[in-house]
Design a protein around this motif. Sequence first.
Motif: not given
Length: 122
Positions: A11-18, A51-55, A1-5, A48-49
């Motif tokens: 990915m979100l950081l790369a998208a935000a920087l671009l 919220a899913v991770v922290r349930d 789970m940690t690797v997925l997080v 959203g991510a």
Amino acid sequence: MTVLVWAIVAMLLAAALLVLWRMVTGPTVLNRTLASDVLVAVIICALGAEAVVRDHSTTLPVLVSLSLVGFVATVAVSRFVAGDSDLGLRQAGQPGSDVPEPTEVSGFDEDRGVVDDDGGNR
């Protein structure tokens, strides 16, 4: 789970920087507006991510509000910034317009129905 997080964060950081790069270097105001809308979408994805991770679902109203505000802001700015020439909405008869002049509408005969310009029935 940690690797997925961490993959989601990367990915979100790369998208935000671009997107931030596009906001800074965007050639037009419309490009910058679109980039800000995409940045709002990236923030919504991050919330959203989270919220899913922290349930939990306490961020759902925030997600809906951000979605509505982002959409309305982008439409409003695009509507006010874009001119008729940018959208290609020229009226017929204006100089440089490629819109054809309106033609006369075919008539309607009560006995024969719709009549073409040359007098024939359709």
